[in-house]
Design a protein around this motif. Sequence first.
Motif, short mmCIF file in Angstrom:
data_model
loop_
_atom_site.label_atom_id
_atom_site.label_comp_id
_atom_site.label_asym_id
_atom_site.label_seq_id
_atom_site.Cartn_x
_atom_site.Cartn_y
_atom_site.Cartn_z
N SER A 114 7.98 6.15 8.02
CA SER A 114 7.31 5.06 7.29
C SER A 114 8.33 4.05 6.77
N LYS A 115 9.44 4.55 6.26
CA LYS A 115 10.49 3.66 5.72
C LYS A 115 11.12 2.86 6.87
N TRP A 116 11.39 3.55 7.97
CA TRP A 116 12.00 2.88 9.14
C TRP A 116 11.09 1.74 9.62
N LEU A 117 9.78 2.04 9.72
CA LEU A 117 8.85 1.04 10.22
C LEU A 117 8.71 -0.12 9.23
N HIS A 121 9.32 -4.00 10.09
CA HIS A 121 8.35 -5.06 9.77
C HIS A 121 9.03 -6.12 8.90
N ASN A 122 9.86 -5.68 7.96
CA ASN A 122 10.56 -6.65 7.11
C ASN A 122 11.53 -7.51 7.92
N THR A 123 12.10 -6.95 8.98
CA THR A 123 12.97 -7.75 9.84
C THR A 123 12.18 -8.90 10.46
N VAL A 124 10.94 -8.57 10.88
CA VAL A 124 10.07 -9.62 11.45
C VAL A 124 9.66 -10.60 10.34
N ASN A 125 9.30 -10.06 9.17
CA ASN A 125 8.93 -10.93 8.05
C ASN A 125 10.04 -11.93 7.75
N LYS A 126 11.26 -11.44 7.74
CA LYS A 126 12.41 -12.31 7.42
C LYS A 126 12.54 -13.41 8.47
N LYS A 130 8.38 -14.89 5.97
CA LYS A 130 7.34 -14.27 5.14
C LYS A 130 8.01 -13.43 4.05
N PRO A 131 7.26 -13.14 2.96
CA PRO A 131 7.84 -12.34 1.88
C PRO A 131 8.23 -10.93 2.35
N MET A 132 9.31 -10.39 1.78
CA MET A 132 9.70 -9.01 2.05
C MET A 132 8.72 -8.08 1.35
N PHE A 133 8.42 -6.97 1.98
CA PHE A 133 7.53 -5.97 1.40
C PHE A 133 8.40 -4.91 0.73
N ASP A 134 7.99 -4.45 -0.46
CA ASP A 134 8.73 -3.40 -1.16
C ASP A 134 8.40 -2.05 -0.52
N CYS A 135 9.37 -1.50 0.21
CA CYS A 135 9.10 -0.29 1.01
C CYS A 135 8.82 0.94 0.15
N SER A 136 9.08 0.88 -1.15
CA SER A 136 8.72 2.03 -1.99
C SER A 136 7.19 2.09 -2.17
N ARG A 141 0.22 1.52 0.09
CA ARG A 141 -0.42 0.49 0.92
C ARG A 141 -1.16 1.10 2.12
N TRP A 142 -0.56 2.14 2.73
CA TRP A 142 -1.09 2.58 4.03
C TRP A 142 -1.72 3.96 4.05
N ARG A 143 -1.69 4.67 2.87
CA ARG A 143 -2.31 6.00 2.91
C ARG A 143 -3.12 6.30 1.65
N GLU A 144 -2.50 6.09 0.49
CA GLU A 144 -3.15 6.57 -0.73
C GLU A 144 -3.98 5.53 -1.46
N GLY A 145 -3.71 4.29 -1.21
CA GLY A 145 -4.37 3.22 -1.98
C GLY A 145 -3.58 2.95 -3.26
N TRP A 146 -3.78 1.77 -3.82
CA TRP A 146 -2.98 1.35 -5.00
C TRP A 146 -3.28 2.22 -6.20
N LYS A 147 -2.25 2.43 -7.01
CA LYS A 147 -2.38 3.30 -8.19
C LYS A 147 -3.39 2.76 -9.20
N ASP A 148 -3.66 1.45 -9.14
CA ASP A 148 -4.63 0.88 -10.10
C ASP A 148 -6.09 1.21 -9.72
N GLY A 149 -6.28 1.93 -8.62
CA GLY A 149 -7.63 2.36 -8.24
C GLY A 149 -8.43 1.31 -7.49
N SER A 150 -7.81 0.17 -7.19
CA SER A 150 -8.58 -0.93 -6.57
C SER A 150 -9.06 -0.61 -5.16
N CYS A 151 -8.51 0.42 -4.55
CA CYS A 151 -8.95 0.77 -3.18
C CYS A 151 -9.94 1.94 -3.20
#
Length: 152
Positions: A114-117, A121-126, A130-136, A141-151
């Motif tokens: 996941s980190k590698w990918l 993606h950030n290489t393409v964004n750059k 486009k804005p860099m995505f925070d890989c942490s 973003r892609w499995r659990e949904g945001w901690k604020d419960g919005s998903c």
Amino acid sequence: MPHTEEEDKPCRACTDFKSWAKQQSKASLAPQNKSPAHPPDCPLDKEDLGHSTWGFLHSMAAYYPQKPTENQEKDMKKFFHIFAEFYPCEPCALDFWDDIQENPPQTRSRDALSKWLCDRHNTVNKKLGKPMFDCSMVTERWREGWKDGSCD
Ligand SMILES: Cc1cc2nc3c(=O)[nH]c(=O)nc-3n(C[C@H](O)[C@H](O)[C@H](O)COP(=O)(O)OP(=O)(O)OC[C@H]3O[C@@H](n4cnc5c(N)ncnc54)[C@H](O)[C@@H]3O)c2cc1C
């Protein structure tokens, strides 16, 4: 190595819809004539293809095993090389191919993949400004949904 297309035709999957419509000189304009409309059942342009593909790739990485077998690691490496060979946007594929030669797929665990990918993606964004995505945040973003419960 991605093949180079010998046909002389413009490549729709290598072009954003606005440029494509201009090239075809038959843009159908959206309400207010602000930007070309993009009917939902047309071939994908570069943006749609990219957006959908990243969704698939990041989801695949997010559901990759925590502890893959040797064969799973081998297959995932193979997958990305085949993917880079056949990705339908040829200029995108050529750059991605180069990038993964320098930065081979990290397949030892779900987190590593996941980190590698995310970095790829950030290489393409750059490149695209486009804005860099925070890989942490990639698992949220892609499995659990945001901690604020919005998903939820
Ligand atoms: C392998 C590949 C190579 C590409 N190369 C090119 C190219 O050379 N030229 C070109 O014009 N287009 C290229 N594209 C398309 C481009 O990357 C975008 O997909 C397209 O511009 C649409 O962008 P978007 O704003 O919808 O967001 P996208 O970049 O498609 O991102 C989709 C979503 O992923 C999330 N995200 C963003 N960055 C990351 C990250 N680093 N890690 C995890 N999640 C993230 C965000 O939530 C974002 O909304 C490529 C696509 C792929 C799959």
